[in-house]
Design a protein around this motif. Sequence first.
Motif, PDB file in Angstrom:
ATOM      1  N   SER A 143       0.947  -1.211  -0.188  1.00 32.51           N
ATOM      2  CA  SER A 143      -0.446   0.177  -0.415  1.00 32.51           C
ATOM      3  C   SER A 143       0.315   1.546   0.137  1.00 32.51           C
ATOM      4  CB  SER A 143      -0.918  -0.240   0.947  1.00 32.51           C
ATOM      5  OG  SER A 143      -0.661  -0.539   2.339  1.00 32.51           O
ATOM      6  N   ALA A 144       1.532   1.328  -0.590  1.00 31.04           N
ATOM      7  CA  ALA A 144       2.838   2.975  -1.669  1.00 31.04           C
ATOM      8  C   ALA A 144       1.914   3.760  -0.975  1.00 31.04           C
ATOM      9  CB  ALA A 144       3.799   2.705  -2.538  1.00 31.04           C
ATOM     10  N   GLU A 145       1.361   4.489  -1.586  1.00 31.41           N
ATOM     11  CA  GLU A 145       0.185   5.332  -1.553  1.00 31.41           C
ATOM     12  C   GLU A 145       0.321   5.959  -0.391  1.00 31.41           C
ATOM     13  OE1 GLU A 145      -1.855   5.953  -4.756  1.00 31.41           O
ATOM     14  OE2 GLU A 145      -0.943   8.227  -4.233  1.00 31.41           O
ATOM     15  N   GLU A 146      -0.467   4.480   0.723  1.00 32.31           N
ATOM     16  CA  GLU A 146      -0.527   5.474   1.486  1.00 32.31           C
ATOM     17  C   GLU A 146       0.387   6.141   2.710  1.00 32.31           C
ATOM     18  OE1 GLU A 146      -3.694   2.573   1.991  1.00 32.31           O
ATOM     19  OE2 GLU A 146      -3.766   3.711  -0.140  1.00 32.31           O
ATOM     20  N   ARG A 147       1.784   4.956   2.030  1.00 36.67           N
ATOM     21  CA  ARG A 147       2.645   5.178   3.166  1.00 36.67           C
ATOM     22  C   ARG A 147       3.677   6.011   2.563  1.00 36.67           C
ATOM     23  NH1 ARG A 147       4.129  -0.035   6.446  1.00 36.67           N
ATOM     24  NH2 ARG A 147       4.452   2.722   7.925  1.00 36.67           N
ATOM     25  N   LEU A 148       2.909   7.053   1.684  1.00 40.93           N
ATOM     26  CA  LEU A 148       4.068   7.723   1.336  1.00 40.93           C
ATOM     27  C   LEU A 148       3.813   9.593   2.934  1.00 40.93           C
ATOM     28  CD1 LEU A 148       3.188   8.933  -2.154  1.00 40.93           C
ATOM     29  CD2 LEU A 148       5.574   7.623  -0.864  1.00 40.93           C
ATOM     30  N   ARG A 149       2.590   9.174   3.676  1.00 43.61           N
ATOM     31  CA  ARG A 149       2.628   9.695   4.066  1.00 43.61           C
ATOM     32  C   ARG A 149       3.107   9.620   5.727  1.00 43.61           C
ATOM     33  NH1 ARG A 149      -2.491  10.620   1.419  1.00 43.61           N
ATOM     34  NH2 ARG A 149      -3.606   8.715   2.842  1.00 43.61           N
ATOM     35  N   ASP A 150       3.431   8.692   5.728  1.00 43.51           N
ATOM     36  CA  ASP A 150       4.170   7.797   7.226  1.00 43.51           C
ATOM     37  C   ASP A 150       5.026   8.765   7.450  1.00 43.51           C
ATOM     38  OD1 ASP A 150       1.062   7.133   7.706  1.00 43.51           O
ATOM     39  OD2 ASP A 150       2.409   4.702   6.830  1.00 43.51           O
ATOM     40  N   PHE A 151       5.734   8.861   8.709  1.00 47.81           N
ATOM     41  CA  PHE A 151       6.493   9.112   9.013  1.00 47.81           C
ATOM     42  C   PHE A 151       8.341   8.198   9.581  1.00 47.81           C
ATOM     43  CE2 PHE A 151       3.990  12.525   9.977  1.00 47.81           C
ATOM     44  CZ  PHE A 151       5.215  14.064   9.629  1.00 47.81           C
ATOM     45  N   PRO A 152       9.054   7.894   9.321  1.00 46.21           N
ATOM     46  CA  PRO A 152      10.201   7.104   9.939  1.00 46.21           C
ATOM     47  C   PRO A 152       9.764   6.292  10.463  1.00 46.21           C
ATOM     48  CG  PRO A 152      11.316   8.641   8.864  1.00 46.21           C
ATOM     49  CD  PRO A 152      10.035   9.503   9.126  1.00 46.21           C
ATOM     50  N   HIS A 153       9.210   6.439  11.584  1.00 46.03           N
ATOM     51  CA  HIS A 153       8.657   5.838  13.514  1.00 46.03           C
ATOM     52  C   HIS A 153       8.152   4.731  13.117  1.00 46.03           C
ATOM     53  CE1 HIS A 153       6.135   8.949  14.036  1.00 46.03           C
ATOM     54  NE2 HIS A 153       5.447   7.878  14.686  1.00 46.03           N
ATOM     55  N   GLN A 154       7.615   4.919  11.938  1.00 43.86           N
ATOM     56  CA  GLN A 154       6.208   4.483  11.098  1.00 43.86           C
ATOM     57  C   GLN A 154       6.441   3.441  10.896  1.00 43.86           C
ATOM     58  OE1 GLN A 154       3.718   7.449  10.723  1.00 43.86           O
ATOM     59  NE2 GLN A 154       1.797   6.416  11.595  1.00 43.86           N
ATOM     60  N   PHE A 155       8.368   3.080  10.389  1.00 49.38           N
ATOM     61  CA  PHE A 155       8.860   1.604   9.229  1.00 49.38           C
ATOM     62  C   PHE A 155       9.428   1.252  10.084  1.00 49.38           C
ATOM     63  CE2 PHE A 155       6.885   4.760   6.635  1.00 49.38           C
ATOM     64  CZ  PHE A 155       6.959   3.836   5.622  1.00 49.38           C
ATOM     65  N   SER A 156       9.242  -0.492   9.802  1.00 49.45           N
ATOM     66  CA  SER A 156       9.824  -0.809  10.870  1.00 49.45           C
ATOM     67  C   SER A 156      11.703  -0.795  10.238  1.00 49.45           C
ATOM     68  CB  SER A 156       9.302  -2.621  10.349  1.00 49.45           C
ATOM     69  OG  SER A 156      10.334  -3.137   9.716  1.00 49.45           O
ATOM     70  N   GLY A 157      12.566  -1.635  10.822  1.00 51.36           N
ATOM     71  CA  GLY A 157      13.508  -1.566  10.441  1.00 51.36           C
ATOM     72  C   GLY A 157      14.350  -1.748   9.094  1.00 51.36           C
ATOM     73  N   GLY A 158      13.228  -2.981   8.969  1.00 59.92           N
ATOM     74  CA  GLY A 158      13.740  -3.451   7.173  1.00 59.92           C
ATOM     75  C   GLY A 158      12.804  -2.399   6.372  1.00 59.92           C
ATOM     76  N   MET A 159      11.894  -2.006   6.854  1.00 57.49           N
ATOM     77  CA  MET A 159      10.751  -1.534   5.180  1.00 57.49           C
ATOM     78  C   MET A 159      12.015  -0.226   6.239  1.00 57.49           C
ATOM     79  SD  MET A 159       7.941  -2.657   4.269  1.00 57.49           S
ATOM     80  CE  MET A 159       7.732  -3.832   4.938  1.00 57.49           C
ATOM     81  N   ARG A 160      12.308  -0.212   6.589  1.00 60.90           N
ATOM     82  CA  ARG A 160      13.324   1.688   6.217  1.00 60.90           C
ATOM     83  C   ARG A 160      13.762   1.426   6.124  1.00 60.90           C
ATOM     84  NH1 ARG A 160      14.529   2.430  12.618  1.00 60.90           N
ATOM     85  NH2 ARG A 160      12.047   2.543  13.259  1.00 60.90           N
ATOM     86  N   GLN A 161      15.086   0.515   5.747  1.00 59.86           N
ATOM     87  CA  GLN A 161      15.652  -0.053   4.745  1.00 59.86           C
ATOM     88  C   GLN A 161      15.763   0.404   2.896  1.00 59.86           C
ATOM     89  OE1 GLN A 161      18.647   1.545   4.200  1.00 59.86           O
ATOM     90  NE2 GLN A 161      20.260  -0.343   5.510  1.00 59.86           N
ATOM     91  N   ARG A 162      14.418  -0.514   3.471  1.00 57.48           N
ATOM     92  CA  ARG A 162      13.969  -0.415   2.091  1.00 57.48           C
ATOM     93  C   ARG A 162      13.390   0.716   1.180  1.00 57.48           C
ATOM     94  NH1 ARG A 162      10.555  -5.542   0.597  1.00 57.48           N
ATOM     95  NH2 ARG A 162      11.161  -6.753   2.663  1.00 57.48           N
ATOM     96  N   VAL A 163      12.947   1.935   2.219  1.00 61.90           N
ATOM     97  CA  VAL A 163      13.098   3.689   1.532  1.00 61.90           C
ATOM     98  C   VAL A 163      14.280   4.429   1.399  1.00 61.90           C
ATOM     99  CG1 VAL A 163      12.341   5.377   2.661  1.00 61.90           C
ATOM    100  CG2 VAL A 163      10.861   3.535   3.763  1.00 61.90           C
ATOM    101  N   MET A 164      15.319   3.591   2.296  1.00 64.63           N
ATOM    102  CA  MET A 164      16.460   4.308   1.965  1.00 64.63           C
ATOM    103  C   MET A 164      17.002   3.656   0.268  1.00 64.63           C
ATOM    104  SD  MET A 164      17.884   5.824   4.067  1.00 64.63           S
ATOM    105  CE  MET A 164      19.595   6.464   3.489  1.00 64.63           C
ATOM    106  N   ILE A 165      17.049   2.718   0.004  1.00 66.11           N
ATOM    107  CA  ILE A 165      17.637   1.366  -1.391  1.00 66.11           C
ATOM    108  C   ILE A 165      16.381   2.944  -2.159  1.00 66.11           C
ATOM    109  CG2 ILE A 165      17.253   0.078  -2.614  1.00 66.11           C
ATOM    110  CD1 ILE A 165      17.495  -1.649  -0.258  1.00 66.11           C
ATOM    111  N   ALA A 166      14.549   3.154  -1.946  1.00 68.69           N
ATOM    112  CA  ALA A 166      14.550   3.711  -3.057  1.00 68.69           C
ATOM    113  C   ALA A 166      14.548   4.677  -3.055  1.00 68.69           C
ATOM    114  CB  ALA A 166      12.398   3.921  -2.268  1.00 68.69           C
ATOM    115  N   ILE A 167      14.960   5.816  -1.723  1.00 70.91           N
ATOM    116  CA  ILE A 167      15.299   6.971  -2.213  1.00 70.91           C
ATOM    117  C   ILE A 167      16.638   7.065  -3.321  1.00 70.91           C
ATOM    118  CG2 ILE A 167      16.638   8.878  -0.598  1.00 70.91           C
ATOM    119  CD1 ILE A 167      14.705   8.674   0.727  1.00 70.91           C
TER     120      ILE A 167
END
Lengths: 350, 330
Positions: A169-193
Amino acid sequence: MTSASTERANITTSAKSQVANTLATAETVLEVSGLETVFHTQDGDVHAVNNVSFSLQQGELLGIVGESGSGKSVTMMSLLKLLPMPPAEIVAGSVKFDNRDLLQLDLESLRDVRGGDIGFIFQDPMTSLNPVFTVGFQIMEPLRAHMKLNKRQARARAVELLELVGIPSAEERLRDFPHQFSGGMRQRVMIAIALACDPKVLIADEPTTALDVTVQAQIIEIVKDLRQKLGMAIIWITHDLGVVAGIADRVAVMYGGQIVEYADVDELYSDPRHPYTRALLQTLPRQEGEREQRLISIPGQAPNLKGPLTSCPFAPRCSAVFDKCHSANPPLFTIGDRQKSACWLEESNG
Amino acid sequence: MADQQQTDTTLVSVNNLKMHFPIYKGLLRRKVGDVKAVDDVSFDIRRGETLGLVGESGCGKSTTGRAVLRLYELTDGMISFQGEDIAQLSSSELRDRRPRMQMIFQDPQACLNPRMTVGAIIGEPLVEHTKLNSDERNERVKELLDSVGMNPDFVNRYPHEFSGGQRQRIGIARALALDPDFIVCDEPIAALDVSIQAQVVNLLEDLQKERGLTYLFISHDLSMVRHIANRVAVMYLGKIMELAPREALFSDPKHPYTKALLSAVPVADPKVEAGRERVILTGDVPSPSNPPAGCVFSTRCPIAEKKCFTEPPQWRELQPDQFVACHLAE
């Protein structure tokens, strides 16, 4: 399920050999030669990177292996001048990228390269994301700065990127802050950036070290998959010889701020030439077969790098040490076609 | 007879251990729930063995280790140490038993007081628990430094003068000061470099042989646990999923989580890596404040069936000495 995963394993093996085939003809995207970085500290100069040279082919995954303090992160930071200067100073070397020397660029042009043509993934996804901005904002930032997209285009691309790295559910998660993601998810965000602007080179500095093994396996799968799709060159820094064995095409082993061995991944593991590489592979406990009675350990500690190297940095811990090792620092000798080792034992071969 | 032998060799016995931490929320700090860090865990540790405790971060392995030493007030359960239930002892009664059980911590930087000399750090337990005078203490500290492979002349130095591996040795010397029977090693090598890890593991093994120590070895590094442990317990979300002798667990894992965990560990050989079948788990570990009904692993389990989502699995002995909590394992 079993047959499906076997099939996938087969696909990745054949893909790997395909990559190897294209490598032979591929062009060089990044060429580093004679890089030297020194930190000027109150206790004197620390020579963190000493005469490091390597090149990166299009689509290649270069693994950089070393223990803490071996200079692997500082080398990569030096490429894009991401180090605080002073105290750091790049005293020699060149970094050829896109027919330019990155070390000679002014700050403005360097900013275009950072996050644009060269993406960076840092070790700790908690501290490298800004806690007060939404994830969406942080992915859109490079898109708007580098690719001059407007807000709506950037948003669409951000959703695309999050889907690419497997965030549901990428569309909704754009509005979330980093602390709302788990470690693995945060690293995926880093990769996306890091992937946002279609980089030619992706530098990943210990991207899975802070993660659990099962999450690490997920991230590695994603990176393998993205490599197939996007075809960029990757530099993967790690201390884990197991991770490198699974993903790299070529490997550089660092010790004491210099590359001590540089080889294709199969040669490095089947025929390690530098005593440090050999010792490192031997210290790992086996995962299958008979358990060893006692682990082989490397005595002593990593060198401190105060003052320029005048002898082999590994000499005090080396089991094959002889007179010459204490009097001069060995250069990288070439063995065969594609393997290099910085050890005086190879002098006659080189 | 077999029972008799069992109790003779068991040093620590943990029964139905529960460790819940309350969550307070809102203006009035009302209790709104519990983090079930450890939820109904039972195992024995035999005298002279090393029990490995593995799992991913947040699964409750460190909490278990600390609870076994009664560093927390337990929510529920029984812990018997050398045949005596220590779960309900008062702090002064516990203090008398402390010399017998010690702990080695993960971060050798954080667990040593930077303002104390090495001699003072290692000597502190001796001040607290013995009647040695300062000369005898000094003598003992030097012996201890020697036994962990460090130069006895380092007594007057401070922790910052040492490398990570040396600091971990100081931590080990402190744990050994009172000649304990049982040591909980909480990720003792996680903060160390690969080449130093082997040194510390070898030291722990040597000390175990010399002194007949019993270890609870907590780690997320499966290959190191395979090396050092006699038996291994695998934890997930506050529960033990599988407990088995080393060979059985690594060569023939029964629980789907153990299988996934083992297949995720990278092997340092490109040929093996290329042909490997990986079980890639999807999703993340659920929150321990609201664990899934039924089997806690059911949300990520590749083989879960209907009853896994509703019915918690029994802890059962599949083969002699090999225990598993799974409906489907056979």
